[in-house]
Design a protein around this motif. Structure first.
Motif, PDB file in Angstrom:
ATOM      1  N   GLY A  54     -20.696  30.166  10.606  1.00  0.00           N
ATOM      2  CA  GLY A  54     -21.299  29.037   9.880  1.00  0.00           C
ATOM      3  C   GLY A  54     -21.820  29.395   8.498  1.00  0.00           C
ATOM      4  O   GLY A  54     -21.579  30.486   7.963  1.00  0.00           O
ATOM      5  N   ASP A  55     -22.544  28.450   7.913  1.00  0.00           N
ATOM      6  CA  ASP A  55     -23.042  28.595   6.539  1.00  0.00           C
ATOM      7  C   ASP A  55     -24.012  29.779   6.421  1.00  0.00           C
ATOM      8  O   ASP A  55     -24.886  29.956   7.272  1.00  0.00           O
ATOM      9  N   VAL A  58     -27.756  28.896   6.609  1.00  0.00           N
ATOM     10  CA  VAL A  58     -28.321  28.266   7.815  1.00  0.00           C
ATOM     11  C   VAL A  58     -28.151  29.224   8.992  1.00  0.00           C
ATOM     12  O   VAL A  58     -27.031  29.526   9.400  1.00  0.00           O
ATOM     13  N   SER A 252     -19.804  21.461   0.034  1.00  0.00           N
ATOM     14  CA  SER A 252     -19.849  20.713   1.301  1.00  0.00           C
ATOM     15  C   SER A 252     -18.609  19.917   1.655  1.00  0.00           C
ATOM     16  O   SER A 252     -18.693  18.946   2.363  1.00  0.00           O
ATOM     17  N   GLU A 255     -18.220  20.014   5.397  1.00  0.00           N
ATOM     18  CA  GLU A 255     -19.425  20.268   6.171  1.00  0.00           C
ATOM     19  C   GLU A 255     -19.530  19.399   7.413  1.00  0.00           C
ATOM     20  O   GLU A 255     -19.393  18.195   7.370  1.00  0.00           O
ATOM     21  N   GLN A 256     -19.759  20.026   8.529  1.00  0.00           N
ATOM     22  CA  GLN A 256     -20.127  19.291   9.731  1.00  0.00           C
ATOM     23  C   GLN A 256     -21.268  20.045  10.408  1.00  0.00           C
ATOM     24  O   GLN A 256     -21.292  21.268  10.409  1.00  0.00           O
ATOM     25  N   GLN A 257     -22.213  19.284  10.902  1.00  0.00           N
ATOM     26  CA  GLN A 257     -23.296  19.903  11.655  1.00  0.00           C
ATOM     27  C   GLN A 257     -22.760  20.120  13.062  1.00  0.00           C
ATOM     28  O   GLN A 257     -22.315  19.180  13.705  1.00  0.00           O
ATOM     29  N   SER A 259     -23.598  21.176  16.708  1.00  0.00           N
ATOM     30  CA  SER A 259     -24.735  21.455  17.584  1.00  0.00           C
ATOM     31  C   SER A 259     -24.459  22.704  18.428  1.00  0.00           C
ATOM     32  O   SER A 259     -25.370  23.446  18.758  1.00  0.00           O
ATOM     33  N   SER A 263     -25.653  25.428  13.493  1.00  0.00           N
ATOM     34  CA  SER A 263     -25.582  25.791  12.084  1.00  0.00           C
ATOM     35  C   SER A 263     -24.690  24.764  11.413  1.00  0.00           C
ATOM     36  O   SER A 263     -24.159  23.856  12.071  1.00  0.00           O
ATOM     37  N   SER A 264     -24.551  24.921  10.125  1.00  0.00           N
ATOM     38  CA  SER A 264     -23.739  24.011   9.371  1.00  0.00           C
ATOM     39  C   SER A 264     -22.406  24.694   9.125  1.00  0.00           C
ATOM     40  O   SER A 264     -22.363  25.828   8.658  1.00  0.00           O
ATOM     41  N   ASP A 265     -21.317  24.007   9.457  1.00  0.00           N
ATOM     42  CA  ASP A 265     -20.000  24.624   9.351  1.00  0.00           C
ATOM     43  C   ASP A 265     -19.398  24.296   7.986  1.00  0.00           C
ATOM     44  O   ASP A 265     -18.782  23.268   7.806  1.00  0.00           O
ATOM     45  N   THR A 266     -19.594  25.182   7.028  1.00  0.00           N
ATOM     46  CA  THR A 266     -19.116  24.920   5.665  1.00  0.00           C
ATOM     47  C   THR A 266     -18.029  25.904   5.241  1.00  0.00           C
ATOM     48  O   THR A 266     -17.505  25.814   4.145  1.00  0.00           O
TER      49      THR A 266
END
Ligand SMILES: *Cc1c(COP(=O)(O)O)cnc(C)c1O
Length: 391
Positions: A54-55, A58, A252, A255-257, A259, A263-266
């Motif tokens: 992930g990002d 984050v 972004s 970007e998807q959050q 769960s 984390s944020s998938d960027t």
């Protein structure tokens, strides 16, 4: 816990492999890998699976990650590349992934954009254009490998209604030529082009370009929207990796959050190697900018020495200003194989990485001199033979 063991045969095989690596490294002059940095501190970390999914900004729920180190690496390169206060980036699997993220970002900004890249550009760019389905145009280069800005201007002029995505090289693969971002911007200005994106592929020279005199125009303050640099070339990481530094507007697109990871998938890749990051962190903490600068000085001196010696022997050779790459013409095939020298159209190159010692250069020069003199001493003999035949 169950223990698994290798057979003696398998152990022997690994042992042999290690010696062959040692040997290959000793005769390495043609590819940009630095093997002089030892960071023994990072070896114990192979005990754990360190995953920076992930990002980088984050922290994920999976706690075995090295993102705090990753953020320090990004800050170091953001400073080196004079990024604005708000920047983004991440440590990638290599130069290709960093280039791909940059061109994805450019395409999302300009879906109708045409990609312009010089014909001396690394092969990853054509592949990325194919994957991302971006229309691409190859621009001519000068003899030394730098983008021909007049040709760029012509192409831009022929595609007036389309935004431009331009790849600038800071260190082309073969001759280490450097494209000038100010000249690219000037072309845009002359053509009245407002919608454009410049990505700087600095995989090869990004780690030292800031210290060159004169300093090439390549970084974010010079007008690049993003820069990629390799972690396993000049920086010597034994695991392939790359670093992307970009304007924060590049962040972004996907970007998807998530769960599941919290984390944020960027990023393009999902799981990311946390070990290479610890290594890079050891490098920047132990040598800092000063260390990089003195490694560059050493490499420039080596390149200078090699070129002078080649010219003394009378072997056709040259190098671009500020380059640690020396171009050499018509080398013997045995020399090319022995020293693993990339060769195109009769020109081979030697890359004077900081791990290349004088002794190795001298050994190479000896090989060249021997091949050269045997060639020269063969020549009168052949001429004699021709004369006899003619008679
Ligand atoms: C090495 C290199 C790349 C590609 O890097 P990988 O890590 O092999 O993906 C891209 N561009 C240039 C100029 C390079 O030198």
């Amino acid at each position: 816990m169950t223990h698994y063991y290798l057979s003696l045969e398998d152990e022997e095989r690994l042992h042999k492999f290690a010696s062959s690596l040692e040997n290959s490294q000793r005769f390495m002059l043609g590819y940009p890998v630095a093997s002089d940095i030892q960071c023994p501190e990072f070896l114990p970390f192979f005990k754990w699976l360190i995953n920076n999914v992930g990002d980088p900004f984050v922290d994920p729920l999976y706690a075995l990650h090295s993102k705090s180190f990753e953020r320090e690496i990004l800050a170091f390169f953001a400073d080196l590349f004079r990024a604005p206060e708000k920047y983004w980036g991440y440590v990638t699997s290599g130069g290709t992934e960093a280039n791909m993220y940059a061109l994805l970002s450019a395409r999302e900004q300009f879906p109708e954009g045409i990609l312009y890249y010089s014909d001396a550009t690394h092969y990853s760019i054509a592949k990325i254009a194919f994957v991302l389905r971006i229309q691409a145009i190859a621009v001519k280069t000068t003899e030394k490998g730098e983008m021909d800005y007049a040709d760029l201007r012509q192409h831009i002029n022929l595609n007036k209604d389309k935004p431009a995505i331009v790849v600038a090289n800071i260190g082309t693969t073969m001759t280490e030529a450097k494209d000038d971002i100010h000249s690219i911007q000037y072309v845009m200005q002359q053509e009245g082009k407002k919608d454009f994106y410049i990505h700087c592929d600095a995989a090869m020279s990004g780690a030292y370009a800031s210290f060159l005199q004169p300093r090439p125009a390549f970084d974010l303050s010079d007008g690049a929207d993003s820069i990629s640099v390799s972690g396993h070339k000049f920086l010597g990481c034994p695991l392939p990796c790359g670093i992307l530094i970009a304007k924060s507007s590049c962040r972004s697109w996907m970007e998807q959050q998530v769960s599941y990871i919290a984390s944020s998938d960027t990023t393009l890749s999902g799981s990311r190697d946390g070990h290479a990051i610890i290594y890079l962190w050891c490098v920047i903490r132990s040598m800092g900018k000063e260390g990089l600068k003195s490694r560059l000085q050493y490499s420039l001196q080596t390149a200078d020495y090699l070129l002078r010696q080649l010219q003394v022997v009378g072997i056709e050779s040259w190098r671009n200003p500020g380059a640690i790459t020396v171009m050499i013409k018509n080398l013997d095939q045995n020399i090319i194989r022995k020293w693993q020298l990339a060769t195109q159209n009769g020109w081979s190159h030697i890359i004077c990485m900081p791990s290349v010692e004088r002794d190795r250069i001298d050994e190479f020069l000896m090989d060249c001199t021997n091949a050269h003199t045997s060639m020269l001493s063969n020549r009168p003999h052949n001429e004699e033979y021709a004369v006899i035949n003619a008679a």
